[in-house]
Write a protein that holds these residues in place. Sequence first.
Motif, short mmCIF file in Angstrom:
data_model
loop_
_atom_site.label_atom_id
_atom_site.label_comp_id
_atom_site.label_asym_id
_atom_site.label_seq_id
_atom_site.Cartn_x
_atom_site.Cartn_y
_atom_site.Cartn_z
N LYS A 256 0.82 -1.21 0.00
CA LYS A 256 0.00 0.00 0.00
C LYS A 256 0.86 1.26 0.00
O LYS A 256 0.42 2.32 0.44
CB LYS A 256 -0.95 0.01 1.21
CG LYS A 256 -0.25 0.13 2.55
CD LYS A 256 -1.24 0.42 3.65
CE LYS A 256 -0.55 0.87 4.91
NZ LYS A 256 0.17 2.16 4.76
N GLU A 257 2.07 1.15 -0.52
CA GLU A 257 2.93 2.34 -0.60
C GLU A 257 2.22 3.46 -1.35
O GLU A 257 2.31 4.63 -0.98
CB GLU A 257 4.24 1.98 -1.29
CG GLU A 257 5.29 3.07 -1.18
CD GLU A 257 6.65 2.60 -1.63
OE1 GLU A 257 7.59 3.41 -1.56
OE2 GLU A 257 6.78 1.42 -2.06
N ASN A 258 1.46 3.08 -2.39
CA ASN A 258 0.57 4.02 -3.05
C ASN A 258 -0.86 3.57 -2.74
O ASN A 258 -1.37 2.65 -3.38
CB ASN A 258 0.80 4.02 -4.56
CG ASN A 258 -0.13 4.99 -5.28
OD1 ASN A 258 -0.98 5.63 -4.66
ND2 ASN A 258 0.03 5.09 -6.59
N PRO A 259 -1.52 4.18 -1.75
CA PRO A 259 -2.85 3.71 -1.35
C PRO A 259 -3.89 3.76 -2.46
O PRO A 259 -4.90 3.05 -2.39
CB PRO A 259 -3.23 4.68 -0.22
CG PRO A 259 -1.93 5.22 0.28
CD PRO A 259 -1.05 5.31 -0.94
N LEU A 260 -3.65 4.57 -3.48
CA LEU A 260 -4.61 4.68 -4.58
C LEU A 260 -4.39 3.63 -5.66
O LEU A 260 -5.18 3.53 -6.60
CB LEU A 260 -4.54 6.08 -5.20
CG LEU A 260 -4.78 7.24 -4.22
CD1 LEU A 260 -4.75 8.56 -4.98
CD2 LEU A 260 -6.08 7.07 -3.48
N ASP A 261 -3.32 2.88 -5.49
CA ASP A 261 -3.02 1.83 -6.48
C ASP A 261 -2.37 0.65 -5.76
O ASP A 261 -1.17 0.41 -5.89
CB ASP A 261 -2.11 2.37 -7.58
CG ASP A 261 -1.91 1.36 -8.71
OD1 ASP A 261 -2.74 0.43 -8.85
OD2 ASP A 261 -0.91 1.49 -9.44
#
Length: 404
Positions: A350-355
Amino acid sequence: MKTKLILCFVAICPFFSCDDNYEVVQVATPQLISKTEFRNSVTVQEPHIIQEAGKIYAYKDLIFVGDIDGIHVIDNSIPETPVLVKFIKIPVNEDISVKDDYLYADSATDLLVFDISDINNEVSLVERLEDVFTIYDYNFPEEADEADYSKYNYEEDIIVGWTVATERRKKQDDLMFTDFANNAVESTTGTGGSLARFQIVNDYLYTVGSYEMSIFNISNLSQPVLTNTNYAGWNIETMFQKDNYLYLGSTNGMYIYSLGNPSAPEYISEFTHWESCDPVVVDGDYAYLTLRGGNACGQLESVLEVIDVSDKANPTLASRYTLENPYGLGIKGNMLFVCDGTAGLKLFNKENPLDLSMVKDYNNIQSKDVIPLENSLLMIGGNTLYQYKYLEDDINLISTFQLN
């Protein structure tokens, strides 16, 4: 032939509704015991087999596992070989929390406090606050259409179970459930999973039922004081605390409360979705919800939702991912652990929560809830307690412990 059909129809009518004013319904009748008998049934017993594993809770080297009628205590000082050490019989128990060797547990309408400082030798009940919780539909049978409370006296009785029978009844518009409320030094705190209904924050214990939040001052750990009871929202199932906010998961959304005034949490906003079962965890500006459809949970679709909560007054949907049968979830660093029921345990970066990107799928196990501890991950599912060591983008099994 026509005569036979008429006779057949007449024969069926006594069993099914042939009058538009009547209907065939599944009626649940509560099984009752007196409050006196109920309160005298709390005991501390030697360990025995777990009947139906429920929620898990971790405190120091102990793991607590909920069961039908109480809490099993597991000594986890050696994670490779956990050992059952005690069973605390607590009838009609939903959840627990622990702070500085005091265990708080609900028992239907009451809050109990146990001293567990000497867990191997003596566990003692040190306090009971009576009639501080309202019970609406404890373990109400999914197959039932109505409830018959005609023999239930809120002041004297406790509901400990249900019997269901088919009855032919006159149609009525009454609600199935009745609200009986008007009749009546550095600390060490444990960690529950995402299915928890109890949360301890500093000197307060927050508990949530289907519609009510109860707030207890526990500055004196052995003598909690009920400071407030508020309407919490509709059909609340879970509660998560993060950064001085409470996030309540309900069957139709997520409610956000501020703990700016810890004795009286303030409603900030809610995020609404279709009806489903809904645990929630939060990290930074994002909340992660699993929505499980089917059965009593509502819609058929099951998903993982990412909600932007940077503006607490206006939470918004950021992204959504399809799952199969999701239950609990947890966060450790950049890893999001999602229990997908019979479809196993899924690990998302989830380092990039939007992806979110799924980095591992353990689909050969059953998973219900997780607790990401500092050095290990606890998971329960399929009547098995799993413990894992963290790896980079993965986990490694430490042990499995059969719960029955």
